[in-house]
Design an enzyme around this catalytic site. Sequence first.
Site, PDB file in Angstrom:
ATOM      1  N   ALA A  62      28.183 -41.506  29.304  1.00 47.60           N
ATOM      2  CA  ALA A  62      28.405 -40.604  28.175  1.00 47.60           C
ATOM      3  C   ALA A  62      27.104 -39.869  27.894  1.00 47.60           C
ATOM      4  O   ALA A  62      26.032 -40.325  28.291  1.00 47.60           O
ATOM      5  CB  ALA A  62      28.808 -41.421  26.952  1.00 47.60           C
ATOM      6  N   GLY A 101      29.940 -44.715  30.970  1.00 46.50           N
ATOM      7  CA  GLY A 101      31.166 -43.932  30.958  1.00 46.50           C
ATOM      8  C   GLY A 101      31.531 -43.419  32.343  1.00 46.50           C
ATOM      9  O   GLY A 101      32.708 -43.192  32.646  1.00 46.50           O
ATOM     10  N   GLU A 104      33.349 -46.050  33.918  1.00 44.64           N
ATOM     11  CA  GLU A 104      34.637 -46.172  33.217  1.00 44.64           C
ATOM     12  C   GLU A 104      35.623 -45.106  33.700  1.00 44.64           C
ATOM     13  O   GLU A 104      36.817 -45.373  33.838  1.00 44.64           O
ATOM     14  CB  GLU A 104      34.412 -46.099  31.701  1.00 44.64           C
ATOM     15  N   GLU A 124      25.364 -49.909  29.090  1.00 45.53           N
ATOM     16  CA  GLU A 124      25.433 -49.613  27.652  1.00 45.53           C
ATOM     17  C   GLU A 124      24.669 -50.636  26.819  1.00 45.53           C
ATOM     18  O   GLU A 124      24.058 -50.295  25.811  1.00 45.53           O
ATOM     19  CB  GLU A 124      26.891 -49.570  27.183  1.00 45.53           C
TER      20      GLU A 124
HETATM   21  C1  3H9 Z   1      27.999 -44.686  27.630  1.00 43.01           C
HETATM   22  O1  3H9 Z   1      28.318 -44.313  28.708  1.00 43.01           O
HETATM   23  C2  3H9 Z   1      28.960 -45.061  26.544  1.00 43.01           C
HETATM   24  C3  3H9 Z   1      30.366 -45.188  27.007  1.00 43.01           C
HETATM   25  O2  3H9 Z   1      30.615 -46.478  27.514  1.00 43.01           O
HETATM   26  C4  3H9 Z   1      31.349 -45.037  25.876  1.00 43.01           C
HETATM   27  C5  3H9 Z   1      31.495 -43.689  25.257  1.00 43.01           C
HETATM   28  C6  3H9 Z   1      32.585 -43.627  24.254  1.00 43.01           C
HETATM   29  N1  3H9 Z   1      22.913 -38.732  28.380  1.00 43.01           N
HETATM   30  O3  3H9 Z   1      16.115 -41.025  33.508  1.00 43.01           O
HETATM   31  P1  3H9 Z   1      15.752 -39.687  34.049  1.00 43.01           P
HETATM   32  C7  3H9 Z   1      18.529 -37.331  30.676  1.00 43.01           C
HETATM   33  S1  3H9 Z   1      26.356 -44.799  27.198  1.00 43.01           S
HETATM   34  C8  3H9 Z   1      22.065 -37.738  28.077  1.00 43.01           C
HETATM   35  O4  3H9 Z   1      14.365 -39.231  33.866  1.00 43.01           O
HETATM   36  P2  3H9 Z   1      16.102 -40.664  36.718  1.00 43.01           P
HETATM   37  C9  3H9 Z   1      17.163 -37.956  30.400  1.00 43.01           C
HETATM   38  O5  3H9 Z   1      16.924 -38.056  29.022  1.00 43.01           O
HETATM   39  C10 3H9 Z   1      25.464 -44.173  28.606  1.00 43.01           C
HETATM   40  N2  3H9 Z   1      20.918 -37.498  28.756  1.00 43.01           N
HETATM   41  O6  3H9 Z   1      16.167 -39.558  35.591  1.00 43.01           O
HETATM   42  C11 3H9 Z   1      16.237 -36.978  31.113  1.00 43.01           C
HETATM   43  O7  3H9 Z   1      16.088 -35.870  30.264  1.00 43.01           O
HETATM   44  P3  3H9 Z   1      14.710 -35.053  30.240  1.00 43.01           P
HETATM   45  C12 3H9 Z   1      25.386 -45.152  29.694  1.00 43.01           C
HETATM   46  C13 3H9 Z   1      20.643 -38.301  29.785  1.00 43.01           C
HETATM   47  O8  3H9 Z   1      16.482 -39.999  37.965  1.00 43.01           O
HETATM   48  C14 3H9 Z   1      17.055 -36.547  32.317  1.00 43.01           C
HETATM   49  O9  3H9 Z   1      18.419 -36.835  32.000  1.00 43.01           O
HETATM   50  N3  3H9 Z   1      24.541 -44.643  30.745  1.00 43.01           N
HETATM   51  C15 3H9 Z   1      21.487 -39.350  30.145  1.00 43.01           C
HETATM   52  O10 3H9 Z   1      14.830 -41.418  36.644  1.00 43.01           O
HETATM   53  C16 3H9 Z   1      16.679 -37.269  33.596  1.00 43.01           C
HETATM   54  O11 3H9 Z   1      16.767 -38.666  33.372  1.00 43.01           O
HETATM   55  C17 3H9 Z   1      23.221 -44.905  30.793  1.00 43.01           C
HETATM   56  O12 3H9 Z   1      22.691 -45.611  29.987  1.00 43.01           O
HETATM   57  C18 3H9 Z   1      22.676 -39.561  29.397  1.00 43.01           C
HETATM   58  N4  3H9 Z   1      23.541 -40.530  29.693  1.00 43.01           N
HETATM   59  O13 3H9 Z   1      17.240 -41.708  36.346  1.00 43.01           O
HETATM   60  C19 3H9 Z   1      22.458 -44.270  31.928  1.00 43.01           C
HETATM   61  N5  3H9 Z   1      20.944 -39.997  31.208  1.00 43.01           N
HETATM   62  O14 3H9 Z   1      14.529 -34.533  31.624  1.00 43.01           O
HETATM   63  C20 3H9 Z   1      21.244 -43.577  31.406  1.00 43.01           C
HETATM   64  C21 3H9 Z   1      19.811 -39.339  31.501  1.00 43.01           C
HETATM   65  O15 3H9 Z   1      14.922 -34.034  29.189  1.00 43.01           O
HETATM   66  N6  3H9 Z   1      20.515 -42.878  32.410  1.00 43.01           N
HETATM   67  N7  3H9 Z   1      19.617 -38.313  30.654  1.00 43.01           N
HETATM   68  O16 3H9 Z   1      13.643 -36.078  29.853  1.00 43.01           O
HETATM   69  C22 3H9 Z   1      19.743 -43.478  33.346  1.00 43.01           C
HETATM   70  O17 3H9 Z   1      19.695 -44.691  33.455  1.00 43.01           O
HETATM   71  C23 3H9 Z   1      18.897 -42.608  34.232  1.00 43.01           C
HETATM   72  O18 3H9 Z   1      18.773 -41.364  33.614  1.00 43.01           O
HETATM   73  C24 3H9 Z   1      19.459 -42.397  35.662  1.00 43.01           C
HETATM   74  C25 3H9 Z   1      18.583 -41.330  36.383  1.00 43.01           C
HETATM   75  C26 3H9 Z   1      19.376 -43.720  36.420  1.00 43.01           C
HETATM   76  C27 3H9 Z   1      20.862 -41.909  35.619  1.00 43.01           C
END
Ligand code: 3H9
Length: 684
Positions: A62, A101, A104, A124
Amino acid sequence: MPVVTTHKDGDVLVVVSDNPPVNALGAAVRQGLAEAMKTAASDDSVKAVVIVGHGRTFFAGADITEFGKPPVEPGLPEVVDLIEASAKPVVAAIHGTALGGGLEVALGCHYRVAVPSAKLGLPEVKLGLLPGAGGTQRLPRVIGVEAALPMIVSGDPISAKTAEAAGLIDRIVGEGSLEPDAIAFAREVASRSDHPVSSKRTDKISGTDPGVFDRFRQENARRLKGFEAPEACIQAVKAAVDLPFAEGLNKERELFMKLVSGTQSAALRHNFFAERAATKIDGIAADIQLIPIKKVGILGAGTMGGGIGMNFLSAGIEVVMVEREQAPLDRGVGVIRKNYENTAKRGRLTPDQVEGAMAKLKPTLSYDDLADCDLVIEAVFENMDVKKEVFGRLDTIVKPGAILASNTSYLNIDQIAAMTRRPESVIGLHFFSPANVMRLLEIVRGARTGGAVLATCMALAKKIGKIAVVAGVCDGFIGNRMLTPRQREANKLILQGAPFDRVDQVLLDFGFPMGPFQMADLAGLDLGWNKETSKGASIRDLLCERDRRGQKNGRGFYDYDEKRNRTPSPEVQQIIREFAAESGEDQREIGDQEILERLLYPMVNEGALILEEHMAQRASDIDVVWLNGYGWPAWTGGPMFWADTVGLGKVVEGLEKNAPHMDKAFRMSALLKSKAAEGGRFNT
Ligand code: 3H9
């Protein structure tokens, strides 16, 4: 250009999401997916659907920035339901990461294919949440509770191979041919008469041992202590077993809504963005030319030097390690090898990887071997004269343009840089011990440190898996500087009557892994103490004079048994009482709230002074330092975020109220005061 587009490949509708950087499932993506499912349903020529992400990744979850804002339809749970309800089979084509998500959505699909390098997970919980779009209900139905519980409660992703073995992936496809392979797979399954629907499956959950949940709670109690989300995750997975799908989904929603509006999740989401914000450096162009770092020199093969070296070896970078004598050099190399071999024993490295890392290490007694290094980091004795001499010498040996770094934890980088003819190439790289384990790296920007040098070190930090924060030149930089007022107040509190074990306990209850006096015992009370010059002028002097040196000899503030169990020493309590009387300190009963305020509010104040003096770029950087280097409990968001949640007005009030009892060195921050007066926050 819409973020979700569709095109047809024969009778397969390909739904492409392209929402850089990580294909987060924001409102536009959700709307696009919902539209695409309607298109699939209404077009008779479509026999199957493939959902694929373009760019770096399948969906990373998400859009976290949407939490706390008014919801925009359709919600993710509805989109997942819509996909699952499709009469035509839907195939998730996964590369990069299918997280939160994103997984999901994949679970809502009837089939999942992935490339070998893909990772799948429900992280999450790390944001203080639980999977809120059916993940807690569908994942156990697809892979069983024993496999789903650790994935949901730890939040750690699994590989495509593990996912395939668990039944989460139907087929692993070619790394470079995801889309065509997924389309071929979709065509293959289109002719089947029925398709697996995750929410309707019971085969993997029927017969679940009801004891599995309590066992899991007990086995993980230590790791999960203090956090709210893991218990909610467990309850939601239990609901998948105990309740029909629709009711389980309601339970999941109810738990999710409670978590998402709570302080813990706000703090953990803050930590996520704070870590990423810390990588951005003021005043440096994003496209600045970085200095290639292929060979790193380390001065000193002790615990610190060895640990620092391992970071580079593990990242495949050559390391030249210099010591003055053969014996400590051999010892240092031996420790590195042993550390790697222990990791291999735990199955986290292969013997070949151990040998590969060791082959990149060049131990030497000659400074001259540092000549062609791209970066040299000194980890020698913490003394300004020694450091100055070392830098003067390095400057004459190491090639021009190479970066010269000091691992000092508090000394002035500018004075060190002044010993060289290249102050623009000098920087502080403050690693935390054990340096091969601790993730924090304070990067100290001297007055003349060049932009390319700073940017190179930031990029290098990422490469070796560190979380780097830029600090300015001041005594103790960010972390140790803020430790000083806490330690000062802790010392004052025990003289005024607070038992030292109570002071420790208050911080343990707050969530720190250790209190100040436990920390002192661990570090060694005799660190920097000298028997000849000791004048009994502090509690520490008195303890050392009585051979109470800390954990190392089983006697410090606490007495330690052979298993390192501690009991507060009555002798120390007596010493403190006598010293307080001699120093004219009145002892009184001090409550836990006062202890907490006097330990933590001065830290917040010091953080504010650091901001005022521009020694940190932003308040969230200070949080990153304390969360990753000093065990500040993650669920409170670090000192500055925590202060925001307490209310800055209350912090200032507390400081003013306690001021008469506090150490005289305390100085109120004007920034803290003005922010408090205007009802402001550090993190906006
Ligand atoms: C969820 O899914 C809830 C659902 O179950 C239910 C809903 C109802 N959203 O980390 P990076 C941005 S909760 C918005 O440096 P990498 C991040 O801030 C979510 N922004 O890259 C950064 O921005 P900036 C569950 C996001 O290659 C840029 O993207 N998912 C999101 O080192 C690059 O990110 C997670 O918790 C997001 N979801 O790593 C996964 N994700 O460039 C969270 C990233 O402005 N994400 N951004 O600083 C990660 O773990 C890592 O970003 C990922 C890539 C491994 C994907």
